[in-house]
Structure formats: structure tokens, C-alpha cells
Design a protein around this motif. Structure first.
Motif, PDB file in Angstrom:
ATOM      1  N   PHE A  77      26.421 -49.067  59.235  1.00 20.98           N
ATOM      2  CA  PHE A  77      26.276 -49.522  60.611  1.00 20.98           C
ATOM      3  C   PHE A  77      24.833 -49.307  61.072  1.00 20.98           C
ATOM      4  CE2 PHE A  77      30.866 -48.012  60.694  1.00 20.98           C
ATOM      5  CZ  PHE A  77      31.391 -49.281  60.528  1.00 20.98           C
TER       6      PHE A  77
ATOM      7  N   TYR B 214      25.965 -50.333  52.398  1.00 21.54           N
ATOM      8  CA  TYR B 214      26.419 -50.888  53.672  1.00 21.54           C
ATOM      9  C   TYR B 214      26.527 -49.781  54.716  1.00 21.54           C
ATOM     10  CZ  TYR B 214      29.702 -52.644  57.165  1.00 21.54           C
ATOM     11  OH  TYR B 214      30.314 -52.968  58.337  1.00 21.54           O
TER      12      TYR B 214
ATOM     13  N   ASN C 122      35.153 -52.431  53.820  1.00 22.10           N
ATOM     14  CA  ASN C 122      33.872 -52.676  53.152  1.00 22.10           C
ATOM     15  C   ASN C 122      33.425 -51.477  52.321  1.00 22.10           C
ATOM     16  OD1 ASN C 122      32.878 -55.409  54.059  1.00 22.10           O
ATOM     17  ND2 ASN C 122      33.354 -54.468  56.042  1.00 22.10           N
TER      18      ASN C 122
ATOM     19  N   ASP D 236      34.457 -47.679  57.490  1.00 22.30           N
ATOM     20  CA  ASP D 236      34.921 -49.067  57.376  1.00 22.30           C
ATOM     21  C   ASP D 236      35.534 -49.250  55.980  1.00 22.30           C
ATOM     22  OD1 ASP D 236      35.330 -51.767  57.257  1.00 22.30           O
ATOM     23  OD2 ASP D 236      33.281 -52.344  57.804  1.00 22.30           O
TER      24      ASP D 236
ATOM     25  N   GLY E 287      29.803 -47.975  55.888  1.00 20.82           N
ATOM     26  CA  GLY E 287      29.342 -48.007  57.262  1.00 20.82           C
ATOM     27  C   GLY E 287      28.856 -46.700  57.815  1.00 20.82           C
ATOM     28  N   SER E 288      29.599 -45.619  57.560  1.00 19.56           N
ATOM     29  CA  SER E 288      29.328 -44.370  58.281  1.00 19.56           C
ATOM     30  C   SER E 288      29.129 -43.150  57.385  1.00 19.56           C
ATOM     31  CB  SER E 288      30.475 -44.086  59.255  1.00 19.56           C
ATOM     32  OG  SER E 288      31.686 -43.835  58.552  1.00 19.56           O
TER      33      SER E 288
END
Length: 277
Positions: A198, A196, A190, A187, A266-267
Motif C-alpha cells: 500500500f 506489493y 494479493n 491483502d 500490502g502491509s
């Protein structure tokens, strides 16, 4: 061409030392090589806790080969194995020496596994982008050991165990990758948001961290059998397998600690591991 007869054995090159720690470093974006952030600060803080090594052996996610190789040149080149980044990153050189002696010793102790002495590779960004924060003066020789992509997690864990004697010769062994590493799902909007991830990345980190802290490494070797969240975290094994080299070197009496243990974009995760007596 380096030959065995050209070189002294490692015993005449590296003195016996107290047992060196072992590291797994979440290396993240190549930009960590030149940016200032909490993760590179974590690498510098780590460096303050380390005894001075005689040499470094690095297992990087970015040298994924058919068979096993070890760099054996006197002066490894700095490899800029990425694209689309600022020129300032391509301008970085990390002029650490190599160690043909350590390469030959590594080849010997991994027998009967065949290991090729490699004169062409150098130091890829999985190695130099993090090692430069530990040893900015490039005053510690560095070699790389490749990852055989045809082999299982258990194979890599057990291969690492054969390297144990190097820890008593002042060799700092570093695995470099990322435990949660799914580039397809990053992401970018972000990217700068702190810690941060997911939901599946949060779950995968928690699952793997629990196994790490419990010293339960068999499920980590069998990562392909783990839950869906872990499968999303490890869509390809290249960035994960360096962790198994680090874990394979942990002895029962040693401690394991985590640092830089945050998710990113995110990942991805920057989770890093130190194993020490």
C-alpha cells in the motif's frame, strides 16, 4: 536447574574469533519455514557469506515478556506458536542444542539489568523458521533473549550494545521480526504479488530504509514520533524492536546492507539487514 557452579565460563567454551556480523531477518509467514520462495533463497544466499558461528543468540518478535529472560536449557523445544496452518508446518522440528554457558554469559554482561535464566520457552517460529534456512543441519547451538515489552526503543538499542563482546566469541546475533507489519491490513488476495505494498507501506519502507542506510538510528529508536505511514507500519512494537537490537550492535566503521527488501501483501515487509566489517 542450571547453576553458575555447574558450568564453565564462556571463555573456556567459545574461542576468540574475528568479529561476527549481526543480522536482522524479516521472517514473514511461518510458512516460509517449509515453502520455497525468493525470501528463503535470500536466507540461503546470506548463509554462504557468514563465518561459521560457535552459537546463535536470537531476539525474536515472538518472545515478548515482562522483564528480560534468556533460554538456558540444554535442548530447547521447537515451539509451534501459530494456528491455522497445514500439519506439515506443525511437524517441523528444529533440534538445535541450547547453550547454558552462553545464557549465563549473556546474563552477566547485561548486568545490572536483571535477566532470568529460562528453562521453559525454547525456540519460537521467529527463531527456527529462519535459522533453519541458514543452518539446516541444526548444528549450531541457539539461545533466545526475550524482549521486555515495558521498555522504550532507546532502552532496547542500548541494551543490545552490551552484547558487543559476544561477537568476538563467535556468537551470531540475530534479530527476527518484520519492519512493516500490520496484520490487520494484510491483502490476502494479493499475497503472491511481487513487491506489493500500500502507499503508506511504500512510504514507511522508504523512510526507514533511508535512516538505516544513512546510519541515522536515533529517529528509529523514537519510532513512535515518526510519520503516520510509520505508525501504520508499526501498530505494535513486537516485530519492530528486534531491529533495534541489530542496530545497537553496529560500530561506526561497519557497513550495513539490505536484502530481501520487498513488500508483501500490502502491509508487510521482508526487509532484512546485515551489519559487517
Amino acid at each position: 536447574m542450571t547453576t553458575l557452579n555447574d558450568l564453565h565460563s564462556i571463555s573456556s567454551t567459545f574461542s576468540n574469533t574475528d568479529k561476527m556480523p549481526v543480522l536482522f531477518l524479516g521472517h514473514g509467514s511461518p510458512m516460509n519455514a517449509i515453502e520455497e520462495n525468493q525470501f528463503v533463497a535470500g536466507f540461503r544466499d546470506l548463509a554462504k557469506t557468514l563465518p561459521q558461528p560457535n552459537a546463535i543468540l536470537c531476539i525474536s518478535a515472538h518472545w515478548f515478556t515482562n522483564g528480560t529472560k534468556v533460554t538456558s536449557m540444554q535442548m530447547p523445544r521447537t515451539i509451534h506458536d501459530f494456528g491455522g496452518f497445514p500439519q506439515a508446518l506443525f511437524d517441523v522440528q528444529y533440534p538445535a542444542k541450547g547453550s547454558p554457558e552462553l545464557a549465563i554469559e549473556t546474563k552477566k554482561i547485561l548486568e545490572p539489568v536483571h535477566v532470568d535464566l529460562d528453562e521453559h520457552w525454547g525456540l519460537d517460529h521467529g527463531a527456527w523458521s529462519v535459522i533453519k534456512h541458514l543452518y539446516p543441519e541444526a548444528n549450531v547451538p541457539v539461545i533466545q533473549l526475550s524482549i521486555d515489552y515495558t521498555k522504550s526503543g532507546q532502552y532496547h538499542f542500548e541494551l543490545a550494545q552490551k552484547l558487543q563482546s559476544l561477537r568476538h566469541k563467535g556468537v551470531l546475533i540475530i534479530g527476527s521480526g518484520n519492519i512493516v507489519h500490520n496484520l490487520r491490513l494484510v491483502d490476502f488476495r494479493n499475497f503472491d504479488k511481487d513487491n506489493y505494498g500500500f502507499d503508506w507501506a511504500i512510504e514507511a519502507r522508504e523512510t526507514i530504509n533511508n535512516y538505516l542506510l544513512d546510519g541515522n538510528f536515533q529517529p528509529l529508536m523514537d519510532y513512535e514520533k515518526m510519520n503516520k505511514a510509520v505508525q501504520l507500519a508499526i501498530p505494535t512494537p513486537d516485530h519492530y524492536l528486534p531491529l533495534l537490537y541489530t542496530l545497537g550492535l553496529k560500530e561506526k566503521s561497519e557497513e550495513l546492507s539490505l536484502f530481501n527488501d520487498k513488500l508483501l501483501a500490502g502491509s508487510l515487509s521482508m526487509t532484512s539487514v546485515k551489519i559487517f566489517s
